[in-house]
Write a protein that holds these residues in place. Structure first.
Motif, PDB file in Angstrom:
ATOM      1  N   PRO A 131       0.818  -1.235   0.000  1.00  0.00           N
ATOM      2  CA  PRO A 131       0.000   0.000   0.000  1.00  0.00           C
ATOM      3  C   PRO A 131       0.839   1.267   0.000  1.00  0.00           C
ATOM      4  O   PRO A 131       1.787   1.389   0.797  1.00  0.00           O
ATOM      5  CB  PRO A 131      -0.818  -0.130   1.286  1.00  0.00           C
ATOM      6  N   HIS A 132       0.470   2.218  -0.863  1.00  0.00           N
ATOM      7  CA  HIS A 132       1.177   3.497  -0.947  1.00  0.00           C
ATOM      8  C   HIS A 132       0.166   4.647  -1.032  1.00  0.00           C
ATOM      9  O   HIS A 132      -0.855   4.532  -1.709  1.00  0.00           O
ATOM     10  CB  HIS A 132       2.065   3.561  -2.199  1.00  0.00           C
ATOM     11  N   ALA A 133       0.523   5.718  -0.330  1.00  0.00           N
ATOM     12  CA  ALA A 133      -0.212   6.971  -0.484  1.00  0.00           C
ATOM     13  C   ALA A 133       0.820   8.043  -0.823  1.00  0.00           C
ATOM     14  O   ALA A 133       1.923   8.035  -0.269  1.00  0.00           O
ATOM     15  CB  ALA A 133      -0.959   7.337   0.795  1.00  0.00           C
ATOM     16  N   THR A 134       0.475   8.923  -1.759  1.00  0.00           N
ATOM     17  CA  THR A 134       1.392   9.993  -2.166  1.00  0.00           C
ATOM     18  C   THR A 134       0.762  11.341  -1.832  1.00  0.00           C
ATOM     19  O   THR A 134      -0.352  11.636  -2.286  1.00  0.00           O
ATOM     20  CB  THR A 134       1.658   9.935  -3.689  1.00  0.00           C
ATOM     21  N   VAL A 135       1.479  12.116  -1.014  1.00  0.00           N
ATOM     22  CA  VAL A 135       1.047  13.473  -0.673  1.00  0.00           C
ATOM     23  C   VAL A 135       1.874  14.425  -1.530  1.00  0.00           C
ATOM     24  O   VAL A 135       3.115  14.398  -1.488  1.00  0.00           O
ATOM     25  CB  VAL A 135       1.287  13.761   0.830  1.00  0.00           C
ATOM     26  N   PHE A 136       1.215  15.232  -2.334  1.00  0.00           N
ATOM     27  CA  PHE A 136       1.934  16.154  -3.228  1.00  0.00           C
ATOM     28  C   PHE A 136       2.125  17.485  -2.514  1.00  0.00           C
ATOM     29  O   PHE A 136       1.196  18.009  -1.888  1.00  0.00           O
ATOM     30  CB  PHE A 136       1.150  16.348  -4.532  1.00  0.00           C
ATOM     31  N   GLY A 137       3.377  17.982  -2.611  1.00  0.00           N
ATOM     32  CA  GLY A 137       3.673  19.276  -1.974  1.00  0.00           C
ATOM     33  C   GLY A 137       5.029  19.223  -1.319  1.00  0.00           C
ATOM     34  O   GLY A 137       5.993  18.758  -1.893  1.00  0.00           O
ATOM     35  N   ASP A 138       5.111  19.579  -0.067  1.00  0.00           N
ATOM     36  CA  ASP A 138       6.391  19.798   0.611  1.00  0.00           C
ATOM     37  C   ASP A 138       7.016  18.485   1.105  1.00  0.00           C
ATOM     38  O   ASP A 138       6.493  17.830   2.006  1.00  0.00           O
ATOM     39  CB  ASP A 138       6.110  20.739   1.810  1.00  0.00           C
ATOM     40  N   VAL A 139       8.182  18.102   0.514  1.00  0.00           N
ATOM     41  CA  VAL A 139       8.819  16.824   0.897  1.00  0.00           C
ATOM     42  C   VAL A 139       9.331  16.873   2.339  1.00  0.00           C
ATOM     43  O   VAL A 139       9.544  15.826   2.956  1.00  0.00           O
ATOM     44  CB  VAL A 139       9.987  16.454  -0.052  1.00  0.00           C
ATOM     45  N   SER A 140       9.477  18.059   2.899  1.00  0.00           N
ATOM     46  CA  SER A 140      10.066  18.133   4.260  1.00  0.00           C
ATOM     47  C   SER A 140       9.063  17.690   5.322  1.00  0.00           C
ATOM     48  O   SER A 140       9.402  17.555   6.493  1.00  0.00           O
ATOM     49  CB  SER A 140      10.526  19.564   4.550  1.00  0.00           C
ATOM     50  N   ARG A 141       7.829  17.424   4.923  1.00  0.00           N
ATOM     51  CA  ARG A 141       6.800  17.046   5.907  1.00  0.00           C
ATOM     52  C   ARG A 141       6.853  15.554   6.213  1.00  0.00           C
ATOM     53  O   ARG A 141       6.066  15.064   7.032  1.00  0.00           O
ATOM     54  CB  ARG A 141       5.415  17.454   5.382  1.00  0.00           C
ATOM     55  N   ALA A 142       7.771  14.808   5.593  1.00  0.00           N
ATOM     56  CA  ALA A 142       7.789  13.339   5.758  1.00  0.00           C
ATOM     57  C   ALA A 142       7.935  12.946   7.219  1.00  0.00           C
ATOM     58  O   ALA A 142       7.223  12.075   7.730  1.00  0.00           O
ATOM     59  CB  ALA A 142       8.931  12.742   4.925  1.00  0.00           C
ATOM     60  N   GLU A 143       8.850  13.603   7.934  1.00  0.00           N
ATOM     61  CA  GLU A 143       9.102  13.196   9.325  1.00  0.00           C
ATOM     62  C   GLU A 143       7.928  13.527  10.237  1.00  0.00           C
ATOM     63  O   GLU A 143       7.588  12.753  11.132  1.00  0.00           O
ATOM     64  CB  GLU A 143      10.359  13.877   9.875  1.00  0.00           C
ATOM     65  N   ASP A 144       7.290  14.702  10.026  1.00  0.00           N
ATOM     66  CA  ASP A 144       6.258  15.035  11.029  1.00  0.00           C
ATOM     67  C   ASP A 144       4.904  14.442  10.681  1.00  0.00           C
ATOM     68  O   ASP A 144       4.135  14.075  11.560  1.00  0.00           O
ATOM     69  CB  ASP A 144       6.174  16.565  11.253  1.00  0.00           C
TER      70      ASP A 144
END
Ligand code: API
Length: 257
Positions: free
Chosen positions: A146-159
């Motif tokens: 399963p994958h979900a892709t959030v488009f926009g700011d890559v720096s949000r991965a950790e939070d």
């Protein structure tokens, strides 16, 4: 029983690969977690076990386990590593299906199969438009995982990664990609992986991100994906299959008592 292994990585997404084709290593989740632990064990993002194939046309059966002991149906970077280790352009038998591989110099191409978009296939806990989830407007698909892709700011991965990975919308949890479209043929991606956390690269995540970007009309079907650990070339072919091309690196061989 002495356990032999090979430590490899694909763009810094690292693996312990155990060849169980002669002797079944008989690993349970606790042992896997221990081996994956970067202080008390060998350390890796995923542990990979090879065994004799059971499907016609397959050269090797491959199972992927995350550092938390959970099993994954797909692992793109590890698939390139296994293809290199086994040699001879093997067909990999995985829970995602049979994956043909080929090698051209330093680069390995894996046919990662056809993505699935139905909410039940991702899977999701309820019927949703998988192109626009009610969760940060993410797009979702399955690459055999399963994958979900959030488009926009890559720096949000950790939070954002941990809460999205464990959202009740994903009954089997999910890998969460954070994609920034640079041009129609180039994206930046960081992936918070299910059962492993933030990794330097994620092959199936790169495939999912390109597929979801094409579905959104954001990129062309062939795209370079730049992750913290380096670049993959992803091509979503007209026949539906997704090709992933990139390097695979062997680091060392070892034995465990
Ligand atoms: N690093 C892998 C993804 C592992 C996926 C795993 N985290 C899961 O689906 O549970 C890759 O290169 O595709």
């Amino acid at each position: 029983m002495t356990l032999s292994f090979t430590k490899m990585h694909g763009l810094g997404n690292d693996f312990i690969i155990i060849d169980g084709r002669e002797t079944d290593p008989a690993l349970d989740a606790d042992k896997i977690r221990h081996l994956c632990d970067r202080r008390f064990g060998i350390g890796c993002d995923q542990l990979v076990v090879l065994s004799a194939p059971t499907a016609d046309g397959a050269d090797v059966l491959v199972r992927f386990f995350n550092a938390d002991g959970s099993e994954s149906g797909a692992c793109g970077n590890a698939s390139r590593c296994v293809a290199t280790l086994v040699g001879g352009n093997p067909v990999l038998q995985t829970r995602a299906g049979l994956l043909p591989t080929s090698q051209d110099g330093e680069l390995i191409t894996v046919n990662m199969g056809t993505p699935r978009f139905e909410w039940q296939d991702v899977p999701l806990a309820k019927e949703c438009d998988t192109l626009h989830l009610p969760l940060h407007d993410a797009a979702a698909c399955s690459m055999g995982n399963p994958h979900a892709t959030v488009f926009g700011d890559v720096s949000r991965a950790e939070d954002l990664g941990p809460s999205l990975e464990n959202s009740p919308l994903f009954p089997q949890r999910a890998n969460i990609g954070f994609a920034d479209i640079l041009t129609p043929t180039h994206m930046r991606l960081r992936v918070w992986e299910r059962g492993a956390g933030l990794t330097l690269a994620c092959g199936s995540g790169a495939c999912a991100a390109v597929v979801n970007a094409v579905r959104r009309g954001l990129t062309e079907r062939s795209c370079v994906v730049t992750m913290d650990g380096g670049d993959l070339r992803i091509t979503w072919q007209d026949n539906g299959d997704v090709l992933m091309t990139g390097p695979a690196t062997s680091v060392f061989h070892g034995k465990l008592p």
